[in-house]
Motif scaffolding. Structure first.
Motif, mmCIF file in Angstrom:
data_model
loop_
_atom_site.group_PDB
_atom_site.id
_atom_site.type_symbol
_atom_site.label_atom_id
_atom_site.label_comp_id
_atom_site.label_asym_id
_atom_site.label_seq_id
_atom_site.Cartn_x
_atom_site.Cartn_y
_atom_site.Cartn_z
ATOM 1 N N LEU A 73 44.101 40.721 26.297
ATOM 2 C CA LEU A 73 44.075 40.713 24.404
ATOM 3 C C LEU A 73 43.448 39.164 23.921
ATOM 4 C CD1 LEU A 73 47.111 42.969 22.825
ATOM 5 C CD2 LEU A 73 44.741 42.857 22.599
ATOM 6 N N PRO A 74 44.532 37.446 24.508
ATOM 7 C CA PRO A 74 43.711 36.888 24.308
ATOM 8 C C PRO A 74 41.868 36.817 25.038
ATOM 9 C CG PRO A 74 46.074 36.857 24.932
ATOM 10 C CD PRO A 74 45.061 38.320 25.490
ATOM 11 N N LEU A 75 41.665 37.667 25.967
ATOM 12 C CA LEU A 75 40.312 37.395 26.788
ATOM 13 C C LEU A 75 39.308 37.976 25.851
ATOM 14 C CD1 LEU A 75 41.613 37.551 30.338
ATOM 15 C CD2 LEU A 75 40.919 35.676 29.137
ATOM 16 N N LEU A 76 39.855 39.057 25.104
ATOM 17 C CA LEU A 76 39.108 40.029 24.273
ATOM 18 C C LEU A 76 38.821 39.269 22.998
ATOM 19 C CD1 LEU A 76 38.629 43.203 24.980
ATOM 20 C CD2 LEU A 76 40.049 43.287 22.808
ATOM 21 N N TYR A 77 39.527 38.260 22.558
ATOM 22 C CA TYR A 77 39.875 37.931 21.391
ATOM 23 C C TYR A 77 38.099 36.183 21.482
ATOM 24 C CZ TYR A 77 39.718 34.695 17.250
ATOM 25 O OH TYR A 77 39.521 33.640 16.602
ATOM 26 N N ARG A 78 37.926 35.876 23.154
ATOM 27 C CA ARG A 78 37.237 35.145 23.218
ATOM 28 C C ARG A 78 36.047 35.567 23.951
ATOM 29 N NH1 ARG A 78 40.442 31.652 27.620
ATOM 30 N NH2 ARG A 78 42.544 31.279 25.888
ATOM 31 N N PRO A 100 34.175 38.701 29.260
ATOM 32 C CA PRO A 100 33.738 40.187 29.930
ATOM 33 C C PRO A 100 34.748 41.466 30.518
ATOM 34 C CG PRO A 100 32.481 38.441 31.286
ATOM 35 C CD PRO A 100 33.248 38.259 29.962
ATOM 36 N N ARG A 101 34.447 42.353 30.208
ATOM 37 C CA ARG A 101 35.281 43.630 31.046
ATOM 38 C C ARG A 101 36.157 43.306 32.335
ATOM 39 N NH1 ARG A 101 37.409 49.064 29.276
ATOM 40 N NH2 ARG A 101 37.609 49.919 31.387
ATOM 41 N N ASP A 102 35.518 43.220 32.787
ATOM 42 C CA ASP A 102 35.624 43.163 34.620
ATOM 43 C C ASP A 102 36.584 41.817 35.121
ATOM 44 O OD1 ASP A 102 34.386 45.860 35.356
ATOM 45 O OD2 ASP A 102 33.014 44.760 36.154
ATOM 46 N N GLU A 103 36.241 41.772 34.451
ATOM 47 C CA GLU A 103 37.179 39.803 34.940
ATOM 48 C C GLU A 103 38.295 39.447 33.659
ATOM 49 O OE1 GLU A 103 34.425 36.074 33.297
ATOM 50 O OE2 GLU A 103 36.290 34.984 33.617
ATOM 51 N N ARG A 104 38.539 40.427 32.686
ATOM 52 C CA ARG A 104 39.323 40.663 31.682
ATOM 53 C C ARG A 104 40.317 41.725 32.341
ATOM 54 N NH1 ARG A 104 36.537 42.526 27.372
ATOM 55 N NH2 ARG A 104 37.818 44.474 27.673
ATOM 56 N N ARG A 105 39.958 42.423 33.275
ATOM 57 C CA ARG A 105 41.124 43.181 33.588
ATOM 58 C C ARG A 105 41.503 42.352 35.553
ATOM 59 N NH1 ARG A 105 41.370 49.352 34.699
ATOM 60 N NH2 ARG A 105 39.512 49.401 33.383
ATOM 61 N N GLU A 106 40.800 41.609 35.737
ATOM 62 C CA GLU A 106 41.052 41.243 37.023
ATOM 63 C C GLU A 106 41.873 39.855 36.561
ATOM 64 O OE1 GLU A 106 37.832 40.160 39.327
ATOM 65 O OE2 GLU A 106 38.767 38.520 40.242
ATOM 66 N N LEU A 107 41.967 39.341 35.231
ATOM 67 C CA LEU A 107 42.311 38.345 34.930
ATOM 68 C C LEU A 107 44.132 39.036 34.364
ATOM 69 C CD1 LEU A 107 40.383 35.921 33.483
ATOM 70 C CD2 LEU A 107 41.478 35.283 35.490
ATOM 71 N N ALA A 108 44.301 40.133 33.898
ATOM 72 C CA ALA A 108 45.244 40.414 33.501
ATOM 73 C C ALA A 108 46.214 41.084 34.548
ATOM 74 C CB ALA A 108 45.239 42.310 32.425
ATOM 75 N N ALA A 109 45.900 41.868 35.695
ATOM 76 C CA ALA A 109 46.437 41.726 36.761
ATOM 77 C C ALA A 109 46.850 40.697 37.419
ATOM 78 C CB ALA A 109 45.437 42.506 37.664
ATOM 79 N N LYS A 110 46.281 40.186 37.661
ATOM 80 C CA LYS A 110 46.756 39.057 38.206
ATOM 81 C C LYS A 110 47.789 37.886 37.321
ATOM 82 C CE LYS A 110 42.571 36.662 40.148
ATOM 83 N NZ LYS A 110 41.817 35.310 40.684
ATOM 84 N N ALA A 111 47.729 38.085 36.278
ATOM 85 C CA ALA A 111 48.827 37.634 35.079
ATOM 86 C C ALA A 111 49.906 38.538 35.230
ATOM 87 C CB ALA A 111 48.108 37.079 33.782
ATOM 88 N N LEU A 112 49.545 39.576 35.270
ATOM 89 C CA LEU A 112 51.056 40.645 35.689
ATOM 90 C C LEU A 112 51.835 40.609 37.603
ATOM 91 C CD1 LEU A 112 49.695 43.514 33.395
ATOM 92 C CD2 LEU A 112 51.732 41.931 33.513
#
Ligand code: ADP
Ligand code: ADP
Length: 232
Positions: free
Chosen positions: A108-113, A116-128
Motif C-alpha cells: 500500500l505505501p508503494l501504491l501511494y508513491r 510500478p506493479r511488478d516492483e511493488r509485488r517484488e518489494l512486498a514479497a521481500k518485506a514479508l
C-alpha cells in the motif's frame, strides 16, 4: 543530521475558553539508527507526541524537523507526502485491510508513491520475507494470528525504506508469545541500523529499546539509556 529534532515543542488544545497544554516545551533529538522508547502514564501526552512525530498533528508553537524537513512549513498534501516517504507506522490495532492478501496490504505505501506493479509485488514479497512471513503472502489478515498480523504491519512499515519506524503500543493487543515475537523483530531492525521509536506505557516493553524517554504531564521527566532505567 538527526531523524527527529523537536525544539520547544508545545501543543495546546482549546475548546471554548478552556485551554490545555498537552506538550509543554519539549526538546528531543533522535539520531539515525537509534532505538528509543517513549514512555509515560495515561494522560502524559504520549499520543499527542506520537501524532506530532507522525506528522498527523502540528505543533502550536516550536519546531519539528523530520529527516531535515521543517514540518511546520508543510501544507496538508506535503504532510501526506512526508508521512508516506519518511515514516513507517505500526499501530496497536494493526490497521490492516481485512479483504486484502498480506502482500497487498504491504504494498500500500508503494501504491501511494506510484511504484510500478511488478516492483511493488517484488518489494512486498521481500518485506514479508524479512519478517518471516514468506509463506503467507497470499493469506488475508483473518487467516493469520495476531502476532503474524503485526508482522505484516511491520513489513508494510518497512517496505518503502522510511527514515523512521514509529510504533504506537505495537504489543498492546498481543499475548506474551507474540509480544516477544514482535519485540525480537524490532531488535533485528535496530541491528540492521533502522531508526525505531516505540511508544508504550509498559516498562518491560520500553526496556527493549536502547534509550527511554519518560514523558510526564507534557514534559520530558527523564531521558536515559534503557539499561539504567528502573521501575519507579
Ligand atoms: P490513550 O489511550 O492514548 O490514553 P486517550 O484516551 O488519552 O488515549 O485519547 C484518545 C483520543 O481522544 C485521542 O485522539 C485524544 O487526542 C483524544 N482526547 C483525549 N482527551 C481528550 C479531551 N479531553 N478532549 C478531547 N479529546 C480528547
Ligand atoms: P496519553 O497518550 O499519554 O494518554 P494524550 O496525549 O492522549 O496522553 O493526552 C494528554 C493530555 O491532553 C490529556 O490530559 C488529554 O486529556 C489531553 N488531550 C488530548 N487530546 C485532547 C484534545 N483533542 N482536546 C483536549 N484535550 C486533549
Amino acid at each position: 543530521e538527526p531523524v527527529i529534532a523537536l525544539r520547544e515543542a508545545r501543543k495546546t488544545y482549546s475548546s471554548g475558553s478552556v485551554t490545555f497544554e498537552a506538550l509543554k516545551g519539549i526538546d528531543l533529538t533522535i539520531g539515525v539508527g537509534e532505538y528509543v522508547a517513549i514512555m509515560g502514564p495515561s494522560g502524559s501526552g504520549k499520543s499527542t507526541l506520537m501524532n506530532v512525530l507522525g506528522c498527523l498533528d502540528t505543533l502550536t508553537t516550536g519546531e519539528y524537523r523530520l529527516a531535515g524537513a521543517d514540518v511546520g512549513e508543510l501544507d496538508e498534501i506535503e504532510l501526506a507526502g512526508i508521512r508516506n516517504r519518511e515514516i513507517g507506522f505500526v499501530f496497536q490495532q494493526f490497521h490492516l485491510l481485512p479483504s486484502l492478501a498480506a502482500w497487498r496490504n504491504v504494498e500500500l505505501p508503494l501504491l501511494y508513491r506510484g511504484t510500478p506493479r511488478d516492483e511493488r509485488r517484488e518489494l512486498a514479497a521481500k518485506a514479508l520475507e524479512r519478517v518471516g512471513l514468506r509463506d503467507r503472502l497470499a493469506n488475508r489478515p483473518g487467516e493469520l494470528s495476531g502476532g503474524q498480523q503485526q508482522r505484516v504491519a511491520v513489513a508494510r512499515a518497512l517496505v518503502g525504506e522510511p527514515a523512521l519506524i514509529l510504533a504506537d503500543e505495537p504489543t498492546g493487543n498481543l499475548d506474551s508469545v507474540s509480544t516477544e515475537d514482535v519485540l525480537s523483530l524490532f531488535d533485528e531492525l535496530h541491528e540492521q541500523g533502522r531508526t525505531v521509536v516505540l511508544i508504550t506505557h509498559e516498562l518491560e516493553v520500553a526496556q527493549r529499546a536502547r534509550r527511554i524517554v519518560f514523558v510526564r504531564d507534557g514534559e520530558i521527566a527523564a531521558d536515559t539509556p534503557s539499561a539504567e532505567a528502573v521501575a519507579s
